[in-house]
Scaffold this motif. Sequence first.
Motif, PDB file in Angstrom:
ATOM      1  N   ALA A 464       0.827  -1.200   0.000  1.00  0.00           N
ATOM      2  CA  ALA A 464       0.000   0.000   0.000  1.00  0.00           C
ATOM      3  C   ALA A 464       0.863   1.252   0.000  1.00  0.00           C
ATOM      4  N   VAL A 465       1.944   1.214   0.748  1.00  0.00           N
ATOM      5  CA  VAL A 465       2.830   2.375   0.779  1.00  0.00           C
ATOM      6  C   VAL A 465       3.453   2.619  -0.594  1.00  0.00           C
ATOM      7  N   ARG A 466       3.900   1.502  -1.241  1.00  0.00           N
ATOM      8  CA  ARG A 466       4.503   1.678  -2.571  1.00  0.00           C
ATOM      9  C   ARG A 466       3.479   2.225  -3.570  1.00  0.00           C
ATOM     10  N   GLU A 467       2.240   1.718  -3.529  1.00  0.00           N
ATOM     11  CA  GLU A 467       1.218   2.228  -4.456  1.00  0.00           C
ATOM     12  C   GLU A 467       0.922   3.700  -4.184  1.00  0.00           C
ATOM     13  N   ALA A 468       0.872   4.080  -2.916  1.00  0.00           N
ATOM     14  CA  ALA A 468       0.626   5.481  -2.592  1.00  0.00           C
ATOM     15  C   ALA A 468       1.756   6.369  -3.100  1.00  0.00           C
ATOM     16  N   GLU A 469       2.981   5.877  -3.025  1.00  0.00           N
ATOM     17  CA  GLU A 469       4.113   6.664  -3.520  1.00  0.00           C
ATOM     18  C   GLU A 469       4.031   6.833  -5.030  1.00  0.00           C
ATOM     19  N   ASN A 470       3.635   5.764  -5.758  1.00  0.00           N
ATOM     20  CA  ASN A 470       3.486   5.885  -7.222  1.00  0.00           C
ATOM     21  C   ASN A 470       2.391   6.869  -7.595  1.00  0.00           C
ATOM     22  N   ASP A 471       1.259   6.817  -6.893  1.00  0.00           N
ATOM     23  CA  ASP A 471       0.163   7.754  -7.171  1.00  0.00           C
ATOM     24  C   ASP A 471       0.616   9.185  -6.925  1.00  0.00           C
ATOM     25  N   GLU A 472       1.401   9.381  -5.879  1.00  0.00           N
ATOM     26  CA  GLU A 472       1.851  10.736  -5.569  1.00  0.00           C
ATOM     27  C   GLU A 472       2.743  11.286  -6.688  1.00  0.00           C
ATOM     28  N   ARG A 473       3.639  10.446  -7.219  1.00  0.00           N
ATOM     29  CA  ARG A 473       4.532  10.907  -8.288  1.00  0.00           C
ATOM     30  C   ARG A 473       3.747  11.248  -9.561  1.00  0.00           C
ATOM     31  N   SER A 474       2.754  10.418  -9.901  1.00  0.00           N
ATOM     32  CA  SER A 474       1.976  10.707 -11.111  1.00  0.00           C
ATOM     33  C   SER A 474       1.153  11.983 -10.958  1.00  0.00           C
ATOM     34  N   ALA A 542      -3.864  15.667   0.125  1.00  0.00           N
ATOM     35  CA  ALA A 542      -4.464  14.598   0.930  1.00  0.00           C
ATOM     36  C   ALA A 542      -3.573  13.373   1.033  1.00  0.00           C
ATOM     37  N   CYS A 543      -2.722  13.157   0.041  1.00  0.00           N
ATOM     38  CA  CYS A 543      -1.893  11.940   0.059  1.00  0.00           C
ATOM     39  C   CYS A 543      -0.406  12.238   0.029  1.00  0.00           C
ATOM     40  N   SER A 544      -0.028  13.504   0.296  1.00  0.00           N
ATOM     41  CA  SER A 544       1.387  13.867   0.201  1.00  0.00           C
ATOM     42  C   SER A 544       2.139  13.581   1.494  1.00  0.00           C
ATOM     43  N   CYS A 545       1.431  12.889   2.483  1.00  0.00           N
ATOM     44  CA  CYS A 545       2.082  12.495   3.750  1.00  0.00           C
ATOM     45  C   CYS A 545       2.533  13.696   4.558  1.00  0.00           C
ATOM     46  N   GLU A 546       1.911  14.883   4.319  1.00  0.00           N
ATOM     47  CA  GLU A 546       2.296  16.048   5.106  1.00  0.00           C
ATOM     48  C   GLU A 546       1.951  15.853   6.583  1.00  0.00           C
ATOM     49  N   ASP A 547       0.900  15.037   6.816  1.00  0.00           N
ATOM     50  CA  ASP A 547       0.530  14.746   8.202  1.00  0.00           C
ATOM     51  C   ASP A 547       1.025  13.371   8.626  1.00  0.00           C
ATOM     52  N   ASN A 548       2.041  12.843   7.938  1.00  0.00           N
ATOM     53  CA  ASN A 548       2.672  11.552   8.264  1.00  0.00           C
ATOM     54  C   ASN A 548       1.673  10.406   8.255  1.00  0.00           C
ATOM     55  N   SER A 549       0.663  10.465   7.439  1.00  0.00           N
ATOM     56  CA  SER A 549      -0.303   9.374   7.335  1.00  0.00           C
ATOM     57  C   SER A 549      -0.381   8.905   5.906  1.00  0.00           C
ATOM     58  N   LEU A 550      -0.959   7.737   5.721  1.00  0.00           N
ATOM     59  CA  LEU A 550      -1.108   7.153   4.391  1.00  0.00           C
ATOM     60  C   LEU A 550      -2.568   7.087   3.993  1.00  0.00           C
ATOM     61  N   GLY A 551      -3.367   7.913   4.571  1.00  0.00           N
ATOM     62  CA  GLY A 551      -4.783   7.887   4.227  1.00  0.00           C
ATOM     63  C   GLY A 551      -5.564   7.083   5.235  1.00  0.00           C
ATOM     64  N   PRO A 552      -6.866   7.307   5.303  1.00  0.00           N
ATOM     65  CA  PRO A 552      -7.681   6.640   6.318  1.00  0.00           C
ATOM     66  C   PRO A 552      -7.695   5.139   6.188  1.00  0.00           C
ATOM     67  N   GLY A 553      -7.481   4.606   5.023  1.00  0.00           N
ATOM     68  CA  GLY A 553      -7.534   3.151   4.858  1.00  0.00           C
ATOM     69  C   GLY A 553      -6.332   2.432   5.394  1.00  0.00           C
ATOM     70  N   LEU A 554      -5.194   3.148   5.589  1.00  0.00           N
ATOM     71  CA  LEU A 554      -3.958   2.476   6.018  1.00  0.00           C
ATOM     72  C   LEU A 554      -3.596   2.785   7.450  1.00  0.00           C
TER      73      LEU A 554
END
Length: 557
Positions: A464-474, A542-554
């Motif tokens: 999930a972390v890797r997918e979130a990182e890919n989404d952030e780059r795109s 919302a997904c840039s990890c500014e609040d050190n989270s990976l979204g509500p699902g993670l």
Amino acid sequence: MLGLWGQRHPAAWVLLLLPFLPLLLPAAPAPHRASYKPVIVVHGLFDSSYSFRHLLEYINETHPGTVVTVLDLFDGRESLRPLWEQVQGFREAVVPIMAKAPQGVHLICYSQGGLVCRALLSVMDDHNVDSFISLSSPQMGQYGDTDYLKWLFPTSMRSNLYRICYSPWGQEFSICNYWHDPHHDDLYLNASSFLALINGERDHPNATEWRKNFLRVGHLVLIGGPDDGVITPWQSSFFGFYDANETVLEMEEQLPKGPESKRIMGSRAELCTLLGGISFLLLLMSVKGAKGGSLRESPGVCSKQTVVVPLRYNESYSQPVYKPYLTLCAGRRICSTYRTTYRVMWREVRREVQQTHTVCCQGWKKRHPGALTCEAICSKPCLNGGVCIRPDRCECAPGWGGKHCHVDVDECRTSVTLCSHRCLNTAGSFTCGCPHDLVLGPDGRTCKEGSPEPPTSASILSVAVREAENDERSLKREIRELRERLERLEQWAGQAGAWVRAVLPVPPEELQPEQVAELWGRGDRIESLSDQVLLLEERLGACSCEDNSLGPGLNHR
């Protein structure tokens, strides 16, 4: 006991002991003198090892090469400490001596030390004492006004000393541990934390084991006499004692009537000489006190005492006060009467409350002074989750063993097959493994064919972390492209504004329709692109990890 009490000097008793030494330490040919068994000496109340220097010299002269140890523990006033504490201290001192003498040792114990030694032989299941000499010891207790008692308790004579000795704090003194008042036998049986236990006068959980341990002694010698001057009655040295009328009852008279009692009486004459056995003591300790029933309610509790504690305190109360005053009565007459008022007063209250005091057996302790239960004492802590369940005995958690639960049990080396293929020992447990073409089954022990086991929560989180990182780059790339288009549109808008300013002075009717449509179309495109940029920036935030989270699902994985 105390060497300063005139005729009670230990050296005088050495003369009584000398006739027995040739029996205990038989003469041996010169080449074999090293075979003499070691001798251990335990002193009495207020004594020290120095008091027995003459006995030490005599043994060395008559039996050269004999190893004599006069234990230098609890000297002087330290001998007033509780006897169970002294038993533990002397036990630690004699264990190394016994370990070096596999052929056995001789034990000479004087006065109070005779009680310490008798308790010592009762609690040690591995002692190797060949001969135990009790030299003028109050084996059945003490009840007399002697010099040392007057020094200890100057205002309490023997008739009322029970008030002190049969209280919880009184049992903290050694003399009170064997104070035996024949006129208050019920208090003695319930309050005595030492003598009533080792004499078997009150039931306790270790009685059978103690008798068995004491029977390991090879020979017993009891020495005493009417010129003692301290032990009262002097027959206490031979297990005799007062009845309620202060008539001395010999040991045989205290036993139940019957054939067994006659057998014991037949051996009475042997008590003053070397005994080949000690069955009489076994029977003596088996006699139960008439009023000393078993009070054990939890492990390690030898007895429970109920004591009455006087309390004094002040309390407030309302006291009525009558005050005269004048008032107008019927007929307009002036009358005198009273009215009641109340004021707060204080008074002293005295009452008695009952408190229960627990006496722990040897090897047990109370968590705090007021505790009613006892905990086992382990000299070394039980490790790895182990629990101390009995004195110096740990109950280990699964996967651990050893006396202190410090040894890891290798489950893979047991005769029981735990894994179908590979077994790997771990600290306190084990794990099973499988070959590459097999997977571990749900039971964690059996290998079977099938797809690899489902990913763990840790692997799911990693994906999930890797997918979130890919989404952030795109998203960042898309925002960058939109911003470039917006900049180009803003440049065109600047040019269009200049064109509009140049065109607006012209009357509106002169503008061509296609020019107006093109103008408004370009404006709509600018607004649409601006909205898209804002939306993407919100998604990125919302997904840039500014609040050190990976979204509500993670966050809850």
